[in-house]
Design a protein around this motif. Sequence first.
Motif, PDB file in Angstrom:
ATOM      1  N   PHE A  44       0.849  -1.205   0.000  1.00 18.81           N
ATOM      2  CA  PHE A  44       0.000   0.000   0.000  1.00 18.81           C
ATOM      3  C   PHE A  44       0.881   1.250   0.000  1.00 18.81           C
ATOM      4  CE2 PHE A  44      -4.223  -1.657   2.064  1.00 18.81           C
ATOM      5  CZ  PHE A  44      -4.397  -2.493   0.991  1.00 18.81           C
ATOM      6  N   THR A  45       1.942   1.204   0.807  1.00 15.90           N
ATOM      7  CA  THR A  45       2.860   2.345   0.861  1.00 15.90           C
ATOM      8  C   THR A  45       3.543   2.548  -0.490  1.00 15.90           C
ATOM      9  OG1 THR A  45       3.258   1.818   3.174  1.00 15.90           O
ATOM     10  CG2 THR A  45       4.789   3.348   2.149  1.00 15.90           C
ATOM     11  N   LEU A  46       3.893   1.434  -1.126  1.00 13.71           N
ATOM     12  CA  LEU A  46       4.533   1.532  -2.429  1.00 13.71           C
ATOM     13  C   LEU A  46       3.588   2.144  -3.466  1.00 13.71           C
ATOM     14  CD1 LEU A  46       7.234   0.423  -4.031  1.00 13.71           C
ATOM     15  CD2 LEU A  46       5.459  -0.901  -5.157  1.00 13.71           C
ATOM     16  N   LEU A  47       2.305   1.753  -3.418  1.00 10.11           N
ATOM     17  CA  LEU A  47       1.330   2.322  -4.349  1.00 10.11           C
ATOM     18  C   LEU A  47       1.247   3.838  -4.153  1.00 10.11           C
ATOM     19  CD1 LEU A  47      -1.587  -0.285  -4.179  1.00 10.11           C
ATOM     20  CD2 LEU A  47      -0.007   0.090  -6.075  1.00 10.11           C
ATOM     21  N   HIS A  48       1.315   4.245  -2.890  1.00  3.42           N
ATOM     22  CA  HIS A  48       1.291   5.667  -2.564  1.00  3.42           C
ATOM     23  C   HIS A  48       2.532   6.364  -3.150  1.00  3.42           C
ATOM     24  CE1 HIS A  48      -0.010   9.103  -0.225  1.00  3.42           C
ATOM     25  NE2 HIS A  48       1.209   9.225   0.272  1.00  3.42           N
ATOM     26  N   ARG A  49       3.675   5.731  -2.992  1.00  4.86           N
ATOM     27  CA  ARG A  49       4.913   6.302  -3.550  1.00  4.86           C
ATOM     28  C   ARG A  49       4.896   6.317  -5.074  1.00  4.86           C
ATOM     29  NH1 ARG A  49      10.296   3.892  -1.459  1.00  4.86           N
ATOM     30  NH2 ARG A  49      11.020   5.284  -3.091  1.00  4.86           N
ATOM     31  N   ALA A  50       4.225   5.323  -5.664  1.00  7.59           N
ATOM     32  CA  ALA A  50       4.124   5.276  -7.124  1.00  7.59           C
ATOM     33  C   ALA A  50       3.383   6.518  -7.629  1.00  7.59           C
ATOM     34  CB  ALA A  50       3.413   4.006  -7.575  1.00  7.59           C
ATOM     35  N   GLY A  51       2.336   6.907  -6.902  1.00  3.88           N
ATOM     36  CA  GLY A  51       1.598   8.115  -7.268  1.00  3.88           C
ATOM     37  C   GLY A  51       2.470   9.349  -7.192  1.00  3.88           C
ATOM     38  N   GLU A  52       3.281   9.412  -6.133  1.00  2.84           N
ATOM     39  CA  GLU A  52       4.197  10.557  -5.994  1.00  2.84           C
ATOM     40  C   GLU A  52       5.176  10.594  -7.156  1.00  2.84           C
ATOM     41  OE1 GLU A  52       6.056   9.944  -2.192  1.00  2.84           O
ATOM     42  OE2 GLU A  52       4.324  10.722  -1.086  1.00  2.84           O
TER      43      GLU A  52
ATOM     44  N   PHE B  69       1.483  21.224 -16.245  1.00  2.00           N
ATOM     45  CA  PHE B  69       0.856  20.073 -15.584  1.00  2.00           C
ATOM     46  C   PHE B  69      -0.331  20.543 -14.733  1.00  2.00           C
ATOM     47  CE2 PHE B  69       1.470  16.808 -12.003  1.00  2.00           C
ATOM     48  CZ  PHE B  69       0.633  15.892 -12.613  1.00  2.00           C
ATOM     49  N   GLY B  70      -0.154  21.666 -14.040  1.00  2.00           N
ATOM     50  CA  GLY B  70      -1.228  22.249 -13.237  1.00  2.00           C
ATOM     51  C   GLY B  70      -2.437  22.597 -14.095  1.00  2.00           C
ATOM     52  N   ILE B  71      -2.173  23.139 -15.285  1.00  2.00           N
ATOM     53  CA  ILE B  71      -3.277  23.482 -16.196  1.00  2.00           C
ATOM     54  C   ILE B  71      -4.028  22.210 -16.598  1.00  2.00           C
ATOM     55  CG2 ILE B  71      -3.877  24.422 -18.473  1.00  2.00           C
ATOM     56  CD1 ILE B  71      -1.454  26.272 -18.254  1.00  2.00           C
ATOM     57  N   LEU B  72      -3.259  21.147 -16.896  1.00  2.00           N
ATOM     58  CA  LEU B  72      -3.898  19.891 -17.302  1.00  2.00           C
ATOM     59  C   LEU B  72      -4.763  19.317 -16.169  1.00  2.00           C
ATOM     60  CD1 LEU B  72      -4.310  17.591 -19.367  1.00  2.00           C
ATOM     61  CD2 LEU B  72      -2.360  16.436 -18.314  1.00  2.00           C
ATOM     62  N   LYS B  73      -4.230  19.345 -14.944  1.00  2.00           N
ATOM     63  CA  LYS B  73      -5.008  18.813 -13.814  1.00  2.00           C
ATOM     64  C   LYS B  73      -6.345  19.539 -13.697  1.00  2.00           C
ATOM     65  CE  LYS B  73      -1.580  18.883 -10.670  1.00  2.00           C
ATOM     66  NZ  LYS B  73      -0.812  18.665  -9.415  1.00  2.00           N
ATOM     67  N   TYR B  74      -6.270  20.860 -13.860  1.00  2.00           N
ATOM     68  CA  TYR B  74      -7.467  21.688 -13.791  1.00  2.00           C
ATOM     69  C   TYR B  74      -8.469  21.267 -14.874  1.00  2.00           C
ATOM     70  CZ  TYR B  74     -10.199  25.955 -13.338  1.00  2.00           C
ATOM     71  OH  TYR B  74     -11.219  26.839 -13.144  1.00  2.00           O
ATOM     72  N   LYS B  75      -7.956  21.043 -16.084  1.00  2.00           N
ATOM     73  CA  LYS B  75      -8.833  20.630 -17.202  1.00  2.00           C
ATOM     74  C   LYS B  75      -9.479  19.268 -16.917  1.00  2.00           C
ATOM     75  CE  LYS B  75      -8.011  23.948 -20.179  1.00  2.00           C
ATOM     76  NZ  LYS B  75      -9.055  24.936 -20.426  1.00  2.00           N
ATOM     77  N   PHE B 151      -9.284   6.415  -6.909  1.00  2.00           N
ATOM     78  CA  PHE B 151      -7.870   6.127  -6.637  1.00  2.00           C
ATOM     79  C   PHE B 151      -6.954   7.118  -7.357  1.00  2.00           C
ATOM     80  CE2 PHE B 151      -3.774   4.119  -7.505  1.00  2.00           C
ATOM     81  CZ  PHE B 151      -3.394   3.739  -6.232  1.00  2.00           C
ATOM     82  N   SER B 152      -7.237   7.384  -8.624  1.00  2.00           N
ATOM     83  CA  SER B 152      -6.337   8.262  -9.365  1.00  2.00           C
ATOM     84  C   SER B 152      -6.435   9.701  -8.857  1.00  2.00           C
ATOM     85  CB  SER B 152      -6.576   8.173 -10.873  1.00  2.00           C
ATOM     86  OG  SER B 152      -7.848   8.640 -11.202  1.00  2.00           O
ATOM     87  N   MET B 153      -7.634  10.112  -8.435  1.00  2.00           N
ATOM     88  CA  MET B 153      -7.743  11.468  -7.879  1.00  2.00           C
ATOM     89  C   MET B 153      -6.949  11.583  -6.580  1.00  2.00           C
ATOM     90  SD  MET B 153     -11.781  12.208  -8.471  1.00  2.00           S
ATOM     91  CE  MET B 153     -11.992  13.975  -8.579  1.00  2.00           C
ATOM     92  N   ARG B 154      -7.011  10.514  -5.803  1.00  2.00           N
ATOM     93  CA  ARG B 154      -6.330  10.536  -4.515  1.00  2.00           C
ATOM     94  C   ARG B 154      -4.812  10.362  -4.657  1.00  2.00           C
ATOM     95  NH1 ARG B 154      -4.075  11.864  -1.220  1.00  2.00           N
ATOM     96  NH2 ARG B 154      -3.726  11.105   0.878  1.00  2.00           N
ATOM     97  N   GLU B 155      -4.400   9.305  -5.329  1.00  2.00           N
ATOM     98  CA  GLU B 155      -2.977   8.973  -5.334  1.00  2.00           C
ATOM     99  C   GLU B 155      -2.195   9.602  -6.478  1.00  2.00           C
ATOM    100  OE1 GLU B 155      -1.949   8.018  -2.638  1.00  2.00           O
ATOM    101  OE2 GLU B 155      -2.223   5.901  -2.165  1.00  2.00           O
ATOM    102  N   LEU B 156      -2.820   9.801  -7.619  1.00  2.00           N
ATOM    103  CA  LEU B 156      -2.063  10.368  -8.730  1.00  2.00           C
ATOM    104  C   LEU B 156      -2.182  11.889  -8.771  1.00  2.00           C
ATOM    105  CD1 LEU B 156      -2.875   7.767 -11.535  1.00  2.00           C
ATOM    106  CD2 LEU B 156      -1.016   7.740  -9.886  1.00  2.00           C
ATOM    107  N   MET B 157      -3.341  12.408  -8.373  1.00  2.00           N
ATOM    108  CA  MET B 157      -3.491  13.865  -8.372  1.00  2.00           C
ATOM    109  C   MET B 157      -3.235  14.457  -6.998  1.00  2.00           C
ATOM    110  SD  MET B 157      -6.393  15.564 -10.640  1.00  2.00           S
ATOM    111  CE  MET B 157      -6.791  14.902 -12.237  1.00  2.00           C
ATOM    112  N   ASP B 158      -3.182  13.608  -6.000  1.00  2.00           N
ATOM    113  CA  ASP B 158      -2.928  14.054  -4.635  1.00  2.00           C
ATOM    114  C   ASP B 158      -4.012  14.985  -4.083  1.00  2.00           C
ATOM    115  OD1 ASP B 158      -1.433  13.965  -2.316  1.00  2.00           O
ATOM    116  OD2 ASP B 158      -0.254  15.734  -2.821  1.00  2.00           O
TER     117      ASP B 158
END
Lengths: 63, 200
Positions: A44-52, B69-75, B151-158
């Motif tokens: 789970f931690t790795l998935l979090h780091r992958a996002g970063e 990248f910020g502009i893209l996230k907004y879009k 998941f992508s909003m949380r982990e990829l977009m933070d």
Amino acid sequence: MMMCKEATRLMSLRLEQPLTPREKLSLRFHLAMCGACRECDKQFTLLHRAGEKVRSDMEKSDQ
Amino acid sequence: MTDDTSRDVAPGTTRMQRLSTLRPRLLSFARMHLRDNAMAEDAVQEALMAAIEKDATFAGRSGYETWVFGILKYKILDIMRHQKRQGRLQPLEDESDDDAVDRQFQLNGRWNDASRPDRWGNPDTLLDNQHFWKVFDACMVALPDKIARVFSMRELMDLSTDEICEILEIKENNCWVILHRARLRLRQCIEEGWLKGDSR
């Protein structure tokens, strides 16, 4: 006694907000005894780091 | 002294080149969120146009790539809000059980033998490994839409779960349930593709 499924719920929740002292304690207790859940926690931690990493790679300048 | 902003607003060639270098990365990011090629292309196109049009407003406080990248996230968020308003997303208030997750556990809540988490090795090595990222992408695609979106909003977009709840109009508890499912599904899918895959 807390089982693995519930332990994974707390591992996931922990990435969103601080756990209550009771939750922390029971998770710690479970992890101390369960190797599979320790691996799951690392994953789970790795998935979090992958996002970063996805974000920092996006913002990398090629200049 | 001349006022910089009154001059030609078109970006110089260097920035145009940087945008075209950046484009494939923007596209793969947009795809991960929108899960639709045409929609991702549109979002990136709009972001690039906006970057060109607003070039004069780039203040240089952040890196240029970070700004674009910020502009893209907004879009992307804009498109997601729009889809939500049009009801084009599956309802997210679905509290029903997730079979793919339930199958990982026995009825008593212990791991099933077949899905017991295995060692993945050194995280730093993993995150630098191209095959790992291929598996990661494939597993993101395999997630059901609503789970992937949260998941992508949380982990990829933070974004915080607060922000996600506001945009998708779901309750925070629901958000946590979905993230838990996303992580369990991803970890299993990656483990199968990564450890048990033949092309390591």
